[in-house]
Design a protein around this motif. Structure first.
Motif, PDB file in Angstrom:
ATOM      1  N   TRP A  76     -24.581  80.091 -25.080  1.00  0.00           N
ATOM      2  CA  TRP A  76     -23.682  80.682 -24.094  1.00  0.00           C
ATOM      3  C   TRP A  76     -23.487  82.171 -24.379  1.00  0.00           C
ATOM      4  CZ3 TRP A  76     -22.897  78.709 -19.647  1.00  0.00           C
ATOM      5  CH2 TRP A  76     -22.732  77.344 -19.461  1.00  0.00           C
ATOM      6  N   PHE A  77     -23.474  82.541 -25.658  1.00  0.00           N
ATOM      7  CA  PHE A  77     -23.179  83.929 -26.010  1.00  0.00           C
ATOM      8  C   PHE A  77     -24.247  84.905 -25.529  1.00  0.00           C
ATOM      9  CE2 PHE A  77     -20.083  81.815 -28.620  1.00  0.00           C
ATOM     10  CZ  PHE A  77     -19.039  82.722 -28.693  1.00  0.00           C
ATOM     11  N   PRO A  78     -25.541  84.717 -25.848  1.00  0.00           N
ATOM     12  CA  PRO A  78     -26.522  85.683 -25.326  1.00  0.00           C
ATOM     13  C   PRO A  78     -26.601  85.701 -23.814  1.00  0.00           C
ATOM     14  CG  PRO A  78     -27.630  83.810 -26.361  1.00  0.00           C
ATOM     15  CD  PRO A  78     -26.181  83.711 -26.725  1.00  0.00           C
ATOM     16  N   ILE A  79     -26.378  84.564 -23.173  1.00  0.00           N
ATOM     17  CA  ILE A  79     -26.374  84.538 -21.702  1.00  0.00           C
ATOM     18  C   ILE A  79     -25.246  85.423 -21.178  1.00  0.00           C
ATOM     19  CG2 ILE A  79     -25.965  83.088 -19.684  1.00  0.00           C
ATOM     20  CD1 ILE A  79     -27.313  80.790 -21.244  1.00  0.00           C
ATOM     21  N   GLY A  80     -24.062  85.251 -21.744  1.00  0.00           N
ATOM     22  CA  GLY A  80     -22.921  86.048 -21.309  1.00  0.00           C
ATOM     23  C   GLY A  80     -23.069  87.513 -21.631  1.00  0.00           C
ATOM     24  N   TYR A  81     -23.591  87.815 -22.832  1.00  0.00           N
ATOM     25  CA  TYR A  81     -23.776  89.210 -23.230  1.00  0.00           C
ATOM     26  C   TYR A  81     -24.691  89.946 -22.260  1.00  0.00           C
ATOM     27  CZ  TYR A  81     -21.808  88.131 -27.877  1.00  0.00           C
ATOM     28  OH  TYR A  81     -21.002  87.765 -28.912  1.00  0.00           O
ATOM     29  N   ALA A  82     -25.823  89.328 -21.921  1.00  0.00           N
ATOM     30  CA  ALA A  82     -26.787  89.990 -21.035  1.00  0.00           C
ATOM     31  C   ALA A  82     -26.283  90.052 -19.600  1.00  0.00           C
ATOM     32  CB  ALA A  82     -28.132  89.259 -21.095  1.00  0.00           C
ATOM     33  N   ALA A  83     -25.690  88.958 -19.114  1.00  0.00           N
ATOM     34  CA  ALA A  83     -25.230  88.913 -17.723  1.00  0.00           C
ATOM     35  C   ALA A  83     -24.054  89.850 -17.476  1.00  0.00           C
ATOM     36  CB  ALA A  83     -24.843  87.479 -17.350  1.00  0.00           C
ATOM     37  N   GLY A  84     -23.309  90.199 -18.528  1.00  0.00           N
ATOM     38  CA  GLY A  84     -22.187  91.107 -18.345  1.00  0.00           C
ATOM     39  C   GLY A  84     -22.605  92.434 -17.744  1.00  0.00           C
ATOM     40  N   ALA A 258     -27.021 106.441 -13.628  1.00  0.00           N
ATOM     41  CA  ALA A 258     -26.242 105.433 -14.358  1.00  0.00           C
ATOM     42  C   ALA A 258     -26.627 104.022 -13.909  1.00  0.00           C
ATOM     43  CB  ALA A 258     -24.754 105.672 -14.144  1.00  0.00           C
ATOM     44  N   ARG A 259     -26.853 103.854 -12.601  1.00  0.00           N
ATOM     45  CA  ARG A 259     -27.280 102.538 -12.107  1.00  0.00           C
ATOM     46  C   ARG A 259     -28.656 102.154 -12.657  1.00  0.00           C
ATOM     47  NH1 ARG A 259     -24.413 100.243  -8.003  1.00  0.00           N
ATOM     48  NH2 ARG A 259     -22.904 101.550  -6.903  1.00  0.00           N
ATOM     49  N   ARG A 260     -29.591 103.092 -12.612  1.00  0.00           N
ATOM     50  CA  ARG A 260     -30.933 102.805 -13.128  1.00  0.00           C
ATOM     51  C   ARG A 260     -30.882 102.495 -14.620  1.00  0.00           C
ATOM     52  NH1 ARG A 260     -31.893 106.964  -9.458  1.00  0.00           N
ATOM     53  NH2 ARG A 260     -31.829 108.590 -11.067  1.00  0.00           N
ATOM     54  N   THR A 261     -30.028 103.204 -15.331  1.00  0.00           N
ATOM     55  CA  THR A 261     -29.858 102.930 -16.757  1.00  0.00           C
ATOM     56  C   THR A 261     -29.414 101.498 -16.985  1.00  0.00           C
ATOM     57  OG1 THR A 261     -29.320 105.241 -17.280  1.00  0.00           O
ATOM     58  CG2 THR A 261     -28.529 103.547 -18.808  1.00  0.00           C
ATOM     59  N   THR A 262     -28.457 101.031 -16.175  1.00  0.00           N
ATOM     60  CA  THR A 262     -27.923  99.677 -16.348  1.00  0.00           C
ATOM     61  C   THR A 262     -28.987  98.617 -16.095  1.00  0.00           C
ATOM     62  OG1 THR A 262     -25.825 100.552 -15.517  1.00  0.00           O
ATOM     63  CG2 THR A 262     -25.995  98.171 -15.759  1.00  0.00           C
ATOM     64  N   VAL A 263     -29.827  98.827 -15.084  1.00  0.00           N
ATOM     65  CA  VAL A 263     -30.906  97.869 -14.805  1.00  0.00           C
ATOM     66  C   VAL A 263     -31.847  97.767 -15.998  1.00  0.00           C
ATOM     67  CG1 VAL A 263     -32.914  97.415 -13.348  1.00  0.00           C
ATOM     68  CG2 VAL A 263     -30.775  98.212 -12.310  1.00  0.00           C
ATOM     69  N   ILE A 264     -32.199  98.908 -16.578  1.00  0.00           N
ATOM     70  CA  ILE A 264     -33.101  98.904 -17.732  1.00  0.00           C
ATOM     71  C   ILE A 264     -32.431  98.237 -18.932  1.00  0.00           C
ATOM     72  CG2 ILE A 264     -34.448 100.350 -19.303  1.00  0.00           C
ATOM     73  CD1 ILE A 264     -34.538 102.455 -17.052  1.00  0.00           C
ATOM     74  N   VAL A 265     -31.127  98.449 -19.098  1.00  0.00           N
ATOM     75  CA  VAL A 265     -30.402  97.804 -20.196  1.00  0.00           C
ATOM     76  C   VAL A 265     -30.500  96.290 -20.088  1.00  0.00           C
ATOM     77  CG1 VAL A 265     -28.109  97.359 -21.143  1.00  0.00           C
ATOM     78  CG2 VAL A 265     -28.793  99.695 -20.625  1.00  0.00           C
ATOM     79  N   ILE A 266     -30.343  95.767 -18.882  1.00  0.00           N
ATOM     80  CA  ILE A 266     -30.425  94.309 -18.689  1.00  0.00           C
ATOM     81  C   ILE A 266     -31.766  93.781 -19.167  1.00  0.00           C
ATOM     82  CG2 ILE A 266     -30.458  92.464 -16.966  1.00  0.00           C
ATOM     83  CD1 ILE A 266     -28.485  94.160 -15.318  1.00  0.00           C
ATOM     84  N   VAL A 267     -32.849  94.502 -18.844  1.00  0.00           N
ATOM     85  CA  VAL A 267     -34.187  94.091 -19.286  1.00  0.00           C
ATOM     86  C   VAL A 267     -34.296  94.168 -20.805  1.00  0.00           C
ATOM     87  CG1 VAL A 267     -36.640  94.631 -19.168  1.00  0.00           C
ATOM     88  CG2 VAL A 267     -35.225  94.801 -17.105  1.00  0.00           C
ATOM     89  N   MET A 268     -33.798  95.257 -21.389  1.00  0.00           N
ATOM     90  CA  MET A 268     -33.944  95.456 -22.828  1.00  0.00           C
ATOM     91  C   MET A 268     -33.149  94.436 -23.635  1.00  0.00           C
ATOM     92  SD  MET A 268     -33.950  99.588 -23.342  1.00  0.00           S
ATOM     93  CE  MET A 268     -35.450 100.537 -23.058  1.00  0.00           C
ATOM     94  N   VAL A 269     -31.896  94.213 -23.278  1.00  0.00           N
ATOM     95  CA  VAL A 269     -31.089  93.272 -24.066  1.00  0.00           C
ATOM     96  C   VAL A 269     -31.592  91.847 -23.859  1.00  0.00           C
ATOM     97  CG1 VAL A 269     -29.049  94.756 -24.102  1.00  0.00           C
ATOM     98  CG2 VAL A 269     -29.285  93.051 -22.306  1.00  0.00           C
ATOM     99  N   SER A 270     -32.111  91.549 -22.669  1.00  0.00           N
ATOM    100  CA  SER A 270     -32.665  90.210 -22.435  1.00  0.00           C
ATOM    101  C   SER A 270     -33.897  89.976 -23.305  1.00  0.00           C
ATOM    102  CB  SER A 270     -33.019  90.035 -20.954  1.00  0.00           C
ATOM    103  OG  SER A 270     -31.871  90.122 -20.144  1.00  0.00           O
ATOM    104  N   ALA A 271     -34.735  91.010 -23.448  1.00  0.00           N
ATOM    105  CA  ALA A 271     -35.916  90.879 -24.310  1.00  0.00           C
ATOM    106  C   ALA A 271     -35.498  90.620 -25.751  1.00  0.00           C
ATOM    107  CB  ALA A 271     -36.766  92.140 -24.215  1.00  0.00           C
ATOM    108  N   PHE A 272     -34.491  91.352 -26.201  1.00  0.00           N
ATOM    109  CA  PHE A 272     -34.032  91.144 -27.576  1.00  0.00           C
ATOM    110  C   PHE A 272     -33.463  89.741 -27.752  1.00  0.00           C
ATOM    111  CE2 PHE A 272     -30.838  91.008 -30.852  1.00  0.00           C
ATOM    112  CZ  PHE A 272     -31.441  91.660 -31.913  1.00  0.00           C
ATOM    113  N   TYR A 273     -32.614  89.305 -26.813  1.00  0.00           N
ATOM    114  CA  TYR A 273     -32.000  87.982 -26.950  1.00  0.00           C
ATOM    115  C   TYR A 273     -33.034  86.866 -26.901  1.00  0.00           C
ATOM    116  CZ  TYR A 273     -27.350  89.992 -26.528  1.00  0.00           C
ATOM    117  OH  TYR A 273     -26.204  90.701 -26.755  1.00  0.00           O
TER     118      TYR A 273
END
Length: 492
Positions: A76-84, A258-273
């Motif tokens: 549940w934690f990595p799902i929540g962290y990335a989806a936030g 800032a929006r484009r940055t956030t989209v890339i963050v979602i990809v990056m943290v998902s890859a790590f998780y």
């Protein structure tokens, strides 16, 4: 374990932070450099830096430990962290950048034209930040104890000393380079061992099955529906209340950036998780003997040596150790940067000199708390921060961006009500857990503390007449109108 190799990995991470911090003395001169990197950080590098500071000790070491203890419920934690970050993208990323603020207290003061709101917000930011730094320092102590036999206080002292120097030297601009580099180091530190261990296990004569990883009767009793929902709400909304994450959006050149940055963050943290979750799965099979509180958080550090003998296992372990220290330092650095900006602008003169003194203060105070408090589970400690952040700052930020009717009184009532109720529930739940089984309403209070904070904001705003709070329409126009000017060249 090879202590020399492990310490070499730590030394290389420390050296990289010190070198970049020293470089920051040359490139960071103005207050804007120290606070928001002169708003010149492009999406790819900014996303790397955000991901670097967001992936904390609770993620790097704590996730494997939690899955080892709790089984599938730990995911549940990595799902929540990335989806936030989806909520950050939709609700606040671009408007916060367009506000032109330097810190979260800056934004809410500009939105509501109220100095008391600024003061309350500053207190909330400092409390949340200190709560988040403490488990990073304790995680560093655990890591050095496991890999080098050092006393637990050594890791926290090393991280605080290095990070404080680097932040005071180069501020946000220098830390952007540090945290961006550390994201890629952390990704490699989980990806490479996961691949090596996966290949080794795939060649086993008796490959394990899913029922072996998650036997039906393993672990403690599962979360009920309320606890699962409340936890997910806290993780999703808590991201919007983390000061070191939000301040990074002020470094973008524009709201669209800032929006484009956030989209890339979602990809990056998902890859790590994804990589970290694979190691967590392996821990269930390879290290069931560590499924005890106090030991579970060390499983990622010892996993390679359970599979490989000799140099291969030692090198993989050293890589994991280096990645763990990168996690401690990147998150601590991001928090110290954010907190130093608040202390410098709210309590001192807002100059470069006051920023450097604030960085020292914001490193030493959490260190003192980490030395006198007993470390809890890393994921549990970070989960507490998300609950408090979601209950305190998330409602007023969303309402501040999207509801014209929010007033200063409503914002103060929301932050105080949400903060006090969440902290009280968590403290009472921790006390009751010592003598019995606490109610889920206390152990996972986000499902009622966040609505409480939101209701307080609305009711008090309705009852408290607006007095000299500027023009909400003009402010909203600024927040929600895309920039039309050309973006200056990147300095980061």
């Amino acid at each position: 374990m090879n202590t020399s190799l492990n310490l070499l990995g730590v030394a290389l991470v420390v050296a990289s932070v010190l070198l970049i911090g020293t470089y920051g003395l040359k490139i960071s001169r103005t207050t804007s450099d120290f606070l928001v990197a002169s708003r010149s950080v492009r999406p790819i590098w900014n996303a790397s830096a955000i991901s670097g500071e967001y992936l904390s000790a609770g993620t790097f070491l704590g996730l494997s430990g939690l899955v080892l203890l709790e089984g599938a419920r730990g995911f549940w934690f990595p799902i929540g962290y990335a989806a936030g970050y989806l909520l950050v993208l939709v609700f606040i990323a671009a408007p916060l950048r367009r506000s032109g603020s330097y810190t979260i207290p800056d934004f809410l003061q500009a939105r509501l034209n109220s100095l008391p709101v600024r003061r309350v917000t500053s207190v909330a930011v400092l409390v949340i930040g200190f709560l988040y730094i403490v488990p990073q320092l304790q995680g560093a102590g655990i890591a050095l104890t496991v890999v080098a036999g050092a006393p637990e206080w050594v890791g926290g002292v090393v991280v605080t000393t290095v990070v404080t120097f680097a932040v005071a030297s180069g501020g946000m601009r220098a830390m952007t380079f540090v945290q961006g580099f550390q994201y890629w180091l952390k990704l490699m530190a989980v990806l490479v061992p996961a691949v090596f261990i996966g290949v080794a296990l795939a060649g086993r004569a008796d490959p394990f099955t899913l029922s072996e990883v998650f036997p039906a009767d393993a672990g403690p009793a599962g979360f009920d529906a309320y606890e699962s929902i409340s936890l997910m709400i806290a993780l999703l909304l808590g991201t919007m209340g983390l000061p070191h994450v939000l301040v990074r959006f002020y470094t973008s050149p524009s709201g669209g950036s800032a929006r484009r940055t956030t989209v890339i963050v979602i990809v990056m943290v998902s890859a790590f998780y994804a990589c970290s979750s694979v190691l967590a799965l392996f821990s269930r099979v390879l290290a069931p003997d560590l499924a005890r509180p106090g030991l579970a958080d060390t499983v990622a550090l010892v996993l390679p040596s359970r599979v490989f003998d000799g140099v291969t296992g030692q090198l993989l372990t050293a890589l994991v150790v280096a990645g763990a220290f990168a996690a401690f330092m990147a998150t601590t650095a991001g928090l110290v940067v954010a907190l130093a900006g608040v202390v410098s602008r709210d309590l001192l003169k807002g100059t470069v000199g006051s920023y450097r003194f604030s960085a020292l203060l914001c490193g030493l105070v959490p260190l003192a708390f980490s030395l006198v408090s007993a470390p809890a589970g890393l994921v549990s400690s970070v989960g507490v921060v998300f609950i408090v952040a979601a209950s305190t700052l998330a409602p007023v930020l969303i309402l501040g961006v999207w509801w014209r009717g929010l007033t200063a009184g409503g914002a103060i009532a929301s932050m105080v009500g949400g903060g006090v109720s969440s902290v009280t529930a968590l403290l009472l739940g921790a006390y009751l857990s010592e003598v019995g089984s606490p109610s889920p309403l206390l152990s996972q209070p986000a499902a009622w503390t966040i609505p409480l904070a939101t209701i307080l904001a609305v009711l008090v705003s309705r009852a408290w007449k607006r007095t000299d709070q500027g023009s909400p329409n003009q402010f909203f126009l600024r927040l929600h109108t895309p920039e039309r000017r050309s973006v200056p060249p990147s300095a980061g």
